[in-house]
Design a protein around this motif. Structure first.
Motif, PDB file in Angstrom:
ATOM      1  N   VAL A  52      84.968  52.093  68.434  1.00 48.79           N
ATOM      2  CA  VAL A  52      83.838  52.567  68.148  1.00 48.79           C
ATOM      3  C   VAL A  52      82.908  51.816  69.246  1.00 48.79           C
ATOM      4  O   VAL A  52      82.942  50.698  69.228  1.00 48.79           O
ATOM      5  N   GLU A  53      82.076  52.273  69.963  1.00 44.17           N
ATOM      6  CA  GLU A  53      81.233  51.730  70.881  1.00 44.17           C
ATOM      7  C   GLU A  53      79.731  52.188  70.652  1.00 44.17           C
ATOM      8  O   GLU A  53      79.650  53.714  70.706  1.00 44.17           O
ATOM      9  N   LEU A  54      79.062  51.241  70.229  1.00 44.78           N
ATOM     10  CA  LEU A  54      77.625  51.632  69.829  1.00 44.78           C
ATOM     11  C   LEU A  54      76.834  51.924  71.032  1.00 44.78           C
ATOM     12  O   LEU A  54      76.950  51.308  72.132  1.00 44.78           O
ATOM     13  N   SER A  55      75.866  53.020  70.906  1.00 42.81           N
ATOM     14  CA  SER A  55      75.021  53.298  72.174  1.00 42.81           C
ATOM     15  C   SER A  55      73.810  52.381  71.900  1.00 42.81           C
ATOM     16  O   SER A  55      73.835  51.711  71.046  1.00 42.81           O
ATOM     17  N   PRO A  56      73.041  52.331  72.933  1.00 48.45           N
ATOM     18  CA  PRO A  56      71.832  51.691  72.811  1.00 48.45           C
ATOM     19  C   PRO A  56      71.070  51.695  71.321  1.00 48.45           C
ATOM     20  O   PRO A  56      70.577  50.917  70.617  1.00 48.45           O
ATOM     21  N   THR A  57      70.937  53.065  70.906  1.00 52.02           N
ATOM     22  CA  THR A  57      70.495  53.528  69.705  1.00 52.02           C
ATOM     23  C   THR A  57      71.137  53.002  68.445  1.00 52.02           C
ATOM     24  O   THR A  57      70.771  52.417  67.768  1.00 52.02           O
ATOM     25  N   GLY A  58      72.541  52.909  68.716  1.00 49.98           N
ATOM     26  CA  GLY A  58      73.322  52.239  67.511  1.00 49.98           C
ATOM     27  C   GLY A  58      72.959  50.860  67.227  1.00 49.98           C
ATOM     28  O   GLY A  58      73.082  50.425  66.329  1.00 49.98           O
ATOM     29  N   LYS A  59      72.897  50.102  68.413  1.00 50.14           N
ATOM     30  CA  LYS A  59      72.666  48.927  68.451  1.00 50.14           C
ATOM     31  C   LYS A  59      71.233  48.406  67.979  1.00 50.14           C
ATOM     32  O   LYS A  59      70.967  47.358  66.967  1.00 50.14           O
ATOM     33  N   ILE A  60      70.304  49.336  68.129  1.00 52.16           N
ATOM     34  CA  ILE A  60      68.887  49.149  67.351  1.00 52.16           C
ATOM     35  C   ILE A  60      69.126  49.327  65.983  1.00 52.16           C
ATOM     36  O   ILE A  60      68.296  48.654  65.140  1.00 52.16           O
ATOM     37  N   ILE A  61      69.783  50.361  65.808  1.00 52.57           N
ATOM     38  CA  ILE A  61      70.009  50.521  64.184  1.00 52.57           C
ATOM     39  C   ILE A  61      70.647  49.400  63.472  1.00 52.57           C
ATOM     40  O   ILE A  61      70.402  48.878  62.203  1.00 52.57           O
ATOM     41  N   TYR A  62      71.824  48.790  64.254  1.00 56.95           N
ATOM     42  CA  TYR A  62      72.406  47.569  63.423  1.00 56.95           C
ATOM     43  C   TYR A  62      71.359  46.558  63.411  1.00 56.95           C
ATOM     44  O   TYR A  62      71.390  45.907  62.400  1.00 56.95           O
TER      45      TYR A  62
END
Length: 324
Positions: A52-62
């Motif tokens: 699983v590789e987080l996108s920039p959006t996913g990193k913001i969510i985390y």
């Protein structure tokens, strides 16, 4: 249960959303938002092992999940996973809070969107003034013993299930069997319904008034439908079929126990086939008869109900499935 509302807006009528509790929260990506992550198979693994590789959006969510717990110290995130088009997290409200769950989730969603827009001011989200999430959220509540671990394992296994669906679409059709109480049963449909952490066994006696604790069971079934769980049953008598139909109408999953078999070329009739194609139905068959029968004995009905009850208690990843 006659008034339909989407699963992502309905809340449990009798639950205090300020109380100490554990939830599994699910939120969907807005169609105009970038993906939250990418999931690919590990090339060095012989099994289906996701990366699983987080996108920039996913990193913001985390990062915003971490901020949520800083802003509300009574909250703890037990597990989280950003999938490409949705996010799951297990949330522990450690003691009674001043704010209801919905208010805290709304603050989190707003923070995610505002942070994204500040980092990507030229994005479509800014230009169209939309959220990164679809409206609402789904909450599953840890009412039962073992629900905390079931939520945790379901979230942890989400990327693997995603990859299996993507890489092995034939898993949704023939050639699989379930071992339940030393009995092999054929499977047709979405096997991942077995991993849903909220499954309810539906059984109502022929004489409805003789069903033990019926009012409590109805509350359980209504909650399963509300939170998007799975109803498990042979659905033999008309009263059980009412709950089956209500679950289907409200977008829930169905695990149906039958005693007839599916040959390689045979498919469920139209409505059931459509549910299979949507990933909302799993048929579990004892394969005792070539065709469905018009009448079923009381003893045989009890046998099918026993299988259904056992399936309903299976925690995520516990089902023993193998190819024929």
């Amino acid at each position: 249960m006659s008034d339909f509302q989407h699963n992502y807006t309905r809340r449990c009528k009798n639950h205090d959303y300020r109380s100490r509790c554990i939830y599994m929260i699910t939120m969907l990506k807005h169609p105009g938002a970038p993906v939250f992550s990418t999931i690919t198979p590990d090339p060095n693994s012989t099994k289906v092992s996701p990366i699983v590789e987080l996108s920039p959006t996913g990193k913001i969510i985390y990062n915003c999940l971490e901020k949520l717990c800083n802003d509300y110290p009574d909250l703890r995130i037990l597990r989280q996973i950003a999938m490409p088009d949705h996010i799951h997290f297990e949330l522990f409200v450690t003691k009674r809070t001043e704010f209801a769950l919905g208010s805290m989730i709304a603050a989190f969603k707003s923070n995610c969107t505002n942070t994204f827009k500040s980092e990507f001011p030229q994005s479509r989200l800014c230009l169209d003034n939309i959220s990164i999430f679809k409206p609402g959220f789904n909450d599953k509540i840890a009412f039962r013993v073992g629900a905390k671990d079931a939520f945790y394992n379901y979230i942890a296994d989400n990327p693997r299930r995603y990859l299996v669906k993507k890489l092995y679409p034939d898993y949704f059709f023939h050639k699989l069997q379930l071992l339940i109480n030393n009995r092999k049963c054929g499977l047709y449909g979405n096997i991942f319904l077995l991993d849903n952490p909220v499954k309810s066994f539906v059984k109502i006696s022929r004489v409805k008034s003789r069903t033990p604790n019926l009012n409590e069971k109805i509350k359980e079934w209504e909650e399963t439908i509300r939170c998007g769980g799975v109803m498990v049953s042979p659905f033999i008598n008309p009263e059980e079929k009412i709950f089956r139909d209500e679950a289907i109408k409200n977008g829930c999953g169905i695990i149906m126990i039958v005693d007839y078999c599916f040959s390689d070329r045979k498919k469920p009739y139209k409505d059931l086939f459509d549910l299979c194609a949507e990933g909302r139905l799993l048929i579990v068959s004892t394969e005792e008869f070539p065709e469905s029968r018009k009448a079923i004995s009381y003893t045989h009905a009890q046998e099918l109900n026993t299988i259904a009850a056992q399936i309903a208690t299976l925690p995520p990843q516990a089902a023993l499935i193998h190819r024929r």
